[in-house]
Scaffold this motif. Structure first.
Motif, PDB file in Angstrom:
ATOM      1  N   ALA A   1       0.815  -1.212   0.000  1.00 25.85           N
ATOM      2  CA  ALA A   1       0.000   0.000   0.000  1.00 25.85           C
ATOM      3  C   ALA A   1       0.852   1.268   0.000  1.00 25.85           C
ATOM      4  O   ALA A   1       0.367   2.338  -0.389  1.00 25.85           O
ATOM      5  CB  ALA A   1      -0.934   0.006   1.210  1.00 25.85           C
ATOM      6  N   LEU A   2       2.099   1.177   0.407  1.00 22.78           N
ATOM      7  CA  LEU A   2       2.990   2.340   0.356  1.00 22.78           C
ATOM      8  C   LEU A   2       3.333   2.722  -1.073  1.00 22.78           C
ATOM      9  O   LEU A   2       3.679   3.869  -1.352  1.00 22.78           O
ATOM     10  CB  LEU A   2       4.293   2.054   1.108  1.00 22.78           C
ATOM     11  N   MET A   3       3.306   1.739  -1.965  1.00 19.75           N
ATOM     12  CA  MET A   3       3.706   1.934  -3.363  1.00 19.75           C
ATOM     13  C   MET A   3       5.063   2.630  -3.468  1.00 19.75           C
ATOM     14  O   MET A   3       5.292   3.509  -4.294  1.00 19.75           O
ATOM     15  CB  MET A   3       2.635   2.703  -4.124  1.00 19.75           C
ATOM     16  N   GLY A   4       5.985   2.222  -2.577  1.00 21.55           N
ATOM     17  CA  GLY A   4       7.356   2.699  -2.646  1.00 21.55           C
ATOM     18  C   GLY A   4       7.605   4.057  -2.032  1.00 21.55           C
ATOM     19  O   GLY A   4       8.711   4.591  -2.149  1.00 21.55           O
ATOM     20  N   LYS A   5       6.612   4.648  -1.328  1.00 21.56           N
ATOM     21  CA  LYS A   5       6.760   6.002  -0.808  1.00 21.56           C
ATOM     22  C   LYS A   5       6.770   6.005   0.721  1.00 21.56           C
ATOM     23  O   LYS A   5       5.853   5.483   1.357  1.00 21.56           O
ATOM     24  CB  LYS A   5       5.623   6.882  -1.318  1.00 21.56           C
ATOM     25  N   THR A   6       7.804   6.601   1.299  1.00 23.96           N
ATOM     26  CA  THR A   6       7.886   6.737   2.756  1.00 23.96           C
ATOM     27  C   THR A   6       8.096   8.180   3.205  1.00 23.96           C
ATOM     28  O   THR A   6       7.970   8.471   4.389  1.00 23.96           O
ATOM     29  CB  THR A   6       9.057   5.902   3.314  1.00 23.96           C
ATOM     30  N   ASP A   7       8.435   9.066   2.294  1.00 22.85           N
ATOM     31  CA  ASP A   7       8.760  10.464   2.628  1.00 22.85           C
ATOM     32  C   ASP A   7       9.907  10.538   3.627  1.00 22.85           C
ATOM     33  O   ASP A   7       9.965  11.450   4.464  1.00 22.85           O
ATOM     34  CB  ASP A   7       7.530  11.203   3.181  1.00 22.85           C
ATOM     35  N   ASN A   8      10.800   9.578   3.561  1.00 28.02           N
ATOM     36  CA  ASN A   8      11.948   9.520   4.457  1.00 28.02           C
ATOM     37  C   ASN A   8      13.118   8.953   3.651  1.00 28.02           C
ATOM     38  O   ASN A   8      13.077   7.793   3.235  1.00 28.02           O
ATOM     39  CB  ASN A   8      11.637   8.641   5.670  1.00 28.02           C
ATOM     40  N   GLU A   9      14.141   9.754   3.429  1.00 34.60           N
ATOM     41  CA  GLU A   9      15.249   9.321   2.583  1.00 34.60           C
ATOM     42  C   GLU A   9      16.020   8.149   3.174  1.00 34.60           C
ATOM     43  O   GLU A   9      16.730   7.443   2.453  1.00 34.60           O
ATOM     44  CB  GLU A   9      16.205  10.493   2.339  1.00 34.60           C
ATOM     45  N   GLN A  10      15.886   7.922   4.476  1.00 37.37           N
ATOM     46  CA  GLN A  10      16.583   6.819   5.119  1.00 37.37           C
ATOM     47  C   GLN A  10      15.864   5.493   4.890  1.00 37.37           C
ATOM     48  O   GLN A  10      16.457   4.429   5.072  1.00 37.37           O
ATOM     49  CB  GLN A  10      16.708   7.086   6.627  1.00 37.37           C
ATOM     50  N   MET A  11      14.603   5.555   4.485  1.00 29.69           N
ATOM     51  CA  MET A  11      13.774   4.362   4.344  1.00 29.69           C
ATOM     52  C   MET A  11      13.377   4.161   2.888  1.00 29.69           C
ATOM     53  O   MET A  11      12.646   4.977   2.316  1.00 29.69           O
ATOM     54  CB  MET A  11      12.508   4.493   5.197  1.00 29.69           C
ATOM     55  N   LEU A  12      13.845   3.080   2.284  1.00 28.54           N
ATOM     56  CA  LEU A  12      13.594   2.814   0.870  1.00 28.54           C
ATOM     57  C   LEU A  12      12.640   1.629   0.740  1.00 28.54           C
ATOM     58  O   LEU A  12      13.027   0.489   0.991  1.00 28.54           O
ATOM     59  CB  LEU A  12      14.919   2.520   0.153  1.00 28.54           C
ATOM     60  N   ALA A  13      11.411   1.900   0.365  1.00 28.90           N
ATOM     61  CA  ALA A  13      10.381   0.866   0.228  1.00 28.90           C
ATOM     62  C   ALA A  13      10.317   0.379  -1.219  1.00 28.90           C
ATOM     63  O   ALA A  13      10.278   1.191  -2.150  1.00 28.90           O
ATOM     64  CB  ALA A  13       9.020   1.422   0.647  1.00 28.90           C
ATOM     65  N   LEU A  14      10.284  -0.953  -1.404  1.00 28.85           N
ATOM     66  CA  LEU A  14      10.343  -1.498  -2.760  1.00 28.85           C
ATOM     67  C   LEU A  14       9.146  -2.360  -3.155  1.00 28.85           C
ATOM     68  O   LEU A  14       9.066  -2.791  -4.307  1.00 28.85           O
ATOM     69  CB  LEU A  14      11.628  -2.322  -2.941  1.00 28.85           C
ATOM     70  N   ASP A  15       8.232  -2.638  -2.235  1.00 25.07           N
ATOM     71  CA  ASP A  15       7.054  -3.427  -2.616  1.00 25.07           C
ATOM     72  C   ASP A  15       6.066  -2.510  -3.321  1.00 25.07           C
ATOM     73  O   ASP A  15       5.490  -1.603  -2.702  1.00 25.07           O
ATOM     74  CB  ASP A  15       6.406  -4.054  -1.379  1.00 25.07           C
ATOM     75  N   THR A  16       5.875  -2.742  -4.610  1.00 24.98           N
ATOM     76  CA  THR A  16       4.946  -1.915  -5.371  1.00 24.98           C
ATOM     77  C   THR A  16       3.836  -2.765  -5.998  1.00 24.98           C
ATOM     78  O   THR A  16       3.313  -2.446  -7.067  1.00 24.98           O
ATOM     79  CB  THR A  16       5.698  -1.101  -6.445  1.00 24.98           C
ATOM     80  N   GLY A  17       3.470  -3.851  -5.318  1.00 20.72           N
ATOM     81  CA  GLY A  17       2.230  -4.567  -5.607  1.00 20.72           C
ATOM     82  C   GLY A  17       2.142  -5.273  -6.932  1.00 20.72           C
ATOM     83  O   GLY A  17       1.074  -5.314  -7.553  1.00 20.72           O
ATOM     84  N   CYS A  18       3.231  -5.877  -7.383  1.00 22.28           N
ATOM     85  CA  CYS A  18       3.189  -6.561  -8.681  1.00 22.28           C
ATOM     86  C   CYS A  18       2.117  -7.648  -8.712  1.00 22.28           C
ATOM     87  O   CYS A  18       1.373  -7.778  -9.677  1.00 22.28           O
ATOM     88  CB  CYS A  18       4.556  -7.148  -9.003  1.00 22.28           C
ATOM     89  N   CYS A  19       2.046  -8.433  -7.653  1.00 21.57           N
ATOM     90  CA  CYS A  19       1.080  -9.539  -7.648  1.00 21.57           C
ATOM     91  C   CYS A  19      -0.361  -9.049  -7.555  1.00 21.57           C
ATOM     92  O   CYS A  19      -1.298  -9.820  -7.758  1.00 21.57           O
ATOM     93  CB  CYS A  19       1.385 -10.516  -6.512  1.00 21.57           C
TER      94      CYS A  19
END
Length: 274
Positions: A232-250
């Motif tokens: 649900a984050l779609m890769g966005k955290t608004d925090n440069e220290q935190m890199l989210a990579l789950d963008t819901g391919c499935c």
């Protein structure tokens, strides 16, 4: 050498193959790092597992909650959902070899020269780097023990909200580490894990819950955390220290590959027609 980090693949083998082709990935010179959940929901988890096993030193995996669940399913401790497509792994001639491959994977990997750590869901804000290393090592030891199924896998499931304490011991300590690093999204004000809410933070109506990555953490200030798990984050955290990579391919969205040296994201739209 290029370091590529890929979000939750979850059996989406074709999309992964297209991404790797886009960057001309070559295991003789490049490294592929996966944030966990190699399996479940996508149509080809068996092919994904076989690929990462074949990569040997060029592949770096951390365990996700679905990967751990596969260990329970393979042993007959849990039933697989048909939509998770795990039966092909259970029936495969090399199924046991693939399960042993998963057992050897840690909950955390670190790239000290680039000052980053990778886990599936994140890092508890109460933990410093030494604690993270120590607790993940405890779980790895338990996974490699002869009695790992009855002593760990059969006891790792819980829906009880949990908080970290140095006084935790035995299975309670191992279970907290597993739950925090593979299932964490929102935390209660006291830092206890919440297992119910999966929505995006901007849609959150419960003001008592806060995304884990907005808490002040104990890692070195120049370290980054690479994680997946939270589509649900779609890769966005608004925090440069935190890199989210789950963008819901499935779920019909897209698979994300992050090129560390170029600080660049490369994406592949889901081929899921459902």
């Amino acid at each position: 050498m290029a370091h590529y980090f890929v979000g939750d693949i979850q059996g989406c083998y074709q999309e992964l193959s297209l991404l790797l082709a886009k960057v001309d990935f070559n295991p003789s010179r490049d490294q592929l790092w996966a944030v966990g959940d190699l399996v479940a929901r996508g149509p080809e988890p068996l092919a994904v597992l076989r690929l990462f096993q074949s990569l040997e030193d060029a592949g770096n995996v951390v365990l996700g909650n679905h990967d751990l669940h596969l260990l329970a399913v393979f042993a007959g401790l849990k039933k697989a959902k048909a939509c998770d497509h795990l039966q092909a792994i259970v029936d495969a001639d090399d199924g046991e070899s693939l399960i042993n491959f998963l057992r050897c994977q840690p909950l955390m990997r670190e790239l000290p020269q680039h000052k980053l750590v990778m886990t599936h869901a994140g890092v508890p804000p109460q933990w410093d780097l030494a604690t993270l290393r120590q607790e993940c090592h405890r779980v790895s030891e338990a996974l490699m023990a002869d009695d790992y199924l009855e002593a760990l896998i059969a006891k790792m499931y819980t829906q009880t909200s949990e908080n970290w304490s140095e006084s935790l011991s035995g299975i309670d300590r191992l279970r907290y580490c597993i739950n925090a690093l593979t299932r964490m999204r929102f935390l209660h004000p006291d830092g206890a894990l919440d297992f119910d809410c999966k929505q995006a933070p901007q849609s959150m109506m419960n003001s008592s819950l806060t995304p884990w990555f907005t808490f002040k953490n104990q890692l070195p200030q120049d370290y980054r955390i690479i994680f997946g798990h939270w589509a649900a984050l779609m890769g966005k955290t608004d925090n440069e220290q935190m890199l989210a990579l789950d963008t819901g391919c499935c779920w019909g969205e897209y698979l994300t590959l992050y090129h560390l040296e170029k600080n660049e994201r490369i994406t592949q739209k889901s081929l899921n027609k459902g």
